[in-house]
Design a protein around this motif. Structure first.
Motif, short mmCIF file in Angstrom:
data_model
loop_
_atom_site.label_atom_id
_atom_site.label_comp_id
_atom_site.label_asym_id
_atom_site.label_seq_id
_atom_site.Cartn_x
_atom_site.Cartn_y
_atom_site.Cartn_z
N PRO A 38 0.47 -0.69 0.04
CA PRO A 38 0.11 0.18 -0.27
C PRO A 38 0.43 1.45 -0.01
CG PRO A 38 -0.43 -0.91 2.12
CD PRO A 38 0.69 -1.99 0.94
N ALA A 92 -2.88 -0.25 -8.11
CA ALA A 92 -3.41 -1.80 -7.83
C ALA A 92 -4.55 -1.56 -8.24
CB ALA A 92 -3.73 -1.63 -6.48
N GLU A 99 -0.99 -5.26 -6.31
CA GLU A 99 -1.21 -4.06 -5.07
C GLU A 99 -0.51 -3.42 -5.61
OE1 GLU A 99 -0.18 -6.47 -1.03
OE2 GLU A 99 1.57 -6.28 -2.68
N ARG A 136 0.59 -13.60 -2.58
CA ARG A 136 0.76 -12.15 -2.49
C ARG A 136 -0.42 -11.94 -4.10
NH1 ARG A 136 2.19 -6.70 0.74
NH2 ARG A 136 3.26 -7.16 2.52
N ASN A 140 -4.89 -12.80 -4.06
CA ASN A 140 -5.35 -10.75 -4.50
C ASN A 140 -6.18 -11.70 -5.61
OD1 ASN A 140 -5.51 -8.93 -2.71
ND2 ASN A 140 -2.47 -8.95 -3.42
#
Length: 450
Positions: A38, A92, A99, A136, A140
């Motif tokens: 993030p 993202a 991300e 990840r 995701n």
């Protein structure tokens, strides 16, 4: 597009962290450092001039990587230029991990790489663990678990065959095949459960038992074929085992040396020189072959030599291809081949074949290539032991369904076994809640940066 079944695992692996790691091996002219999470853009903007949190996605920018200069530096400068580099920007969810991500392309100096990583960590990153980027991506919803495992296989691919199998799985070949089976199983289950909803009407039957039995057999045949393909896939992945067998002194070791292009095996006129199996590999036409030069097969009172002969017979039993070598006047070894084994007979020391001088070796290579299984986009091959185990368990659960249908078992019990099959197949793609321990075991074998 998050993976809803794996969403609860995000806290277990600190998915809210921003991670960094080198994605290239040391020693090259250039290096790639990946940053994902993030705060990827804000952290990179703090060390790379000209990069901001609003820098457009899918763009590449020239930058200078700078670090604060300690107080009291004689030059009086406030920042030190570490390197001139390029930075690519991904927003993202349109990135490998899903991300916000960046990749820094800097010079390959180990000092520069370490300095850049130190700057990123001091500004809020943490070093990524092995496989964390791909984990990840799975969490995701960028890929399923079978595709994620294919990433490691693709990196490890050492020849065309293993690369082709990994690419097929990465493109979703296994997942698509399992998806078709899942649809058939859901149809089968829904028919049985529909009967249960109307159980008060004993004469009402939504699922014809003969049709169900036929469909269940077709599904089981498909699952069994996938499970059986693991033997072929594993052979291509590890190297197709080829045993060279024959009587002593017929030229087995000479043949091995010619195939390998080096003096790997000892060549001698003394019988019994090769007392243990000698293994080595070569790649022919994109396929890895694992050759085994074995002890000469004959009757002997020498216990050590006899042990070597027993190992020769065991090697021949394990091999997918057996090259039987003889010479004029010497019979071929008396071996019984399995249906899945290919026998290539070579009469050495003749006009058409002389291992010592390389005569006939090219033709032998062609015969070896012709004996290997051929891969195509429509030919799904299982190469992962975890997938093979799941398919075998799904087959066992389907056998219970088939037995239940034959015995006219009640619909609720049949539906329970069908749910077991669906659950087991979902383990392969991660379509159900996947234990953190399983994920850790899968991704810990990945390299850092992937």
């Amino acid at each position: 597009m998050n993976n809803p079944d794996a969403h609860h695992l995000s806290h277990a692996i600190s998915e809210t962290d921003t991670i960094c790691a080198p994605a290239t091996a040391t020693g090259g002219a250039l290096a790639i450092i990946r940053v994902s999470g993030p705060k990827a853009l804000s952290i990179v903007s703090s060390v790379c001039c000209g990069i901001t949190t609003t820098t457009p996605a899918n763009t590449i920018h020239f930058t200078r990587i700078t670090a604060p200069v300690p107080d009291g530096t004689p030059s009086g400068a406030q920042v030190e230029v570490i390197d001139e580099a390029l930075v690519s920007i991904f927003h993202a969810p349109h990135s490998y991990t899903g991300e916000d991500s960046t990749e820094i392309y800097c010079h390959g100096s180990q000092y520069i790489i370490n300095k850049v990583l130190q700057l990123l960590v001091s500004n809020g990153c943490r070093m990524a663990t092995p496989g964390e980027y791909t984990m990840r991506a799975f969490l995701n919803g960028k890929m399923d678990l079978a595709q994620a495992e294919a990433v490691a296989d693709l990196i490890a691919a050492s020849n065309r065959a293993t690369h082709q199998m990994a690419m097929s799985q990465l493109r979703g070949g296994v997942s698509t095949e399992l998806g078709k089976l899942r649809e058939q199983l859901l149809h089968l289950t829904s028919l049985l459960e529909l009967e249960l909803d109307f159980s008060d009407h004993e004469d009402l039957e939504f699922a014809d038992r003969k049709e169900l039995l036929l469909l269940a057999r077709q599904i089981d045949s498909h699952i069994s074929r996938l499970a059986d393909s693991f033997q072929q896939g594993n052979a291509l992945k590890q190297g197709i085992p080829v045993a060279i067998v024959g009587a002593p002194n017929v030229g087995k070791s000479t043949l091995l040396n010619q195939l390998l292009g080096e003096e790997r095996a000892i060549v001698s006129d003394i019988q019994g020189t090769t007392r243990d199996a000698i293994e080595d590999t070569i790649t022919l036409d994109g396929t890895l072959f694992r050759f085994i030069d074995t002890a000469g097969i004959r009757h002997t009172s020498d216990q050590i030599e006899q042990m070597g002969i027993e190992r020769s017979l065991a090697a021949a039993h394990r091999a997918r291809i057996i090259i039987m070598v003889t010479e004029p006047g010497v019979p071929y070894p008396n071996l019984e081949a399995r249906p899945d084994q290919t026998i290539i007979r070579i009469e050495n020391k003749t006009d058409s074949f002389q291992a010592k001088y390389g005569i006939g070796i090219d033709e032998l290579r062609k015969r070896l290539i012709a004996a290997t299984p051929k891969l195509s986009d429509s030919n799904i091959v299982i190469t992962n032991a975890r997938h093979h185990d799941a398919l075998c368990r799904a087959h066992e659960a389907l056998l219970r369904v088939l037995e239940g249908l034959s015995c006219n078992l009640s619909g609720d019990l049949l539906a329970e076994d069908l749910h077991d099959v669906l659950s087991i197949l979902a383990e392969i793609t991660g379509g159900q809640i996947t234990p953190q321990e399983t994920l850790n075991n899968i991704f810990r074998h990945f390299c850092v940066g992937k």
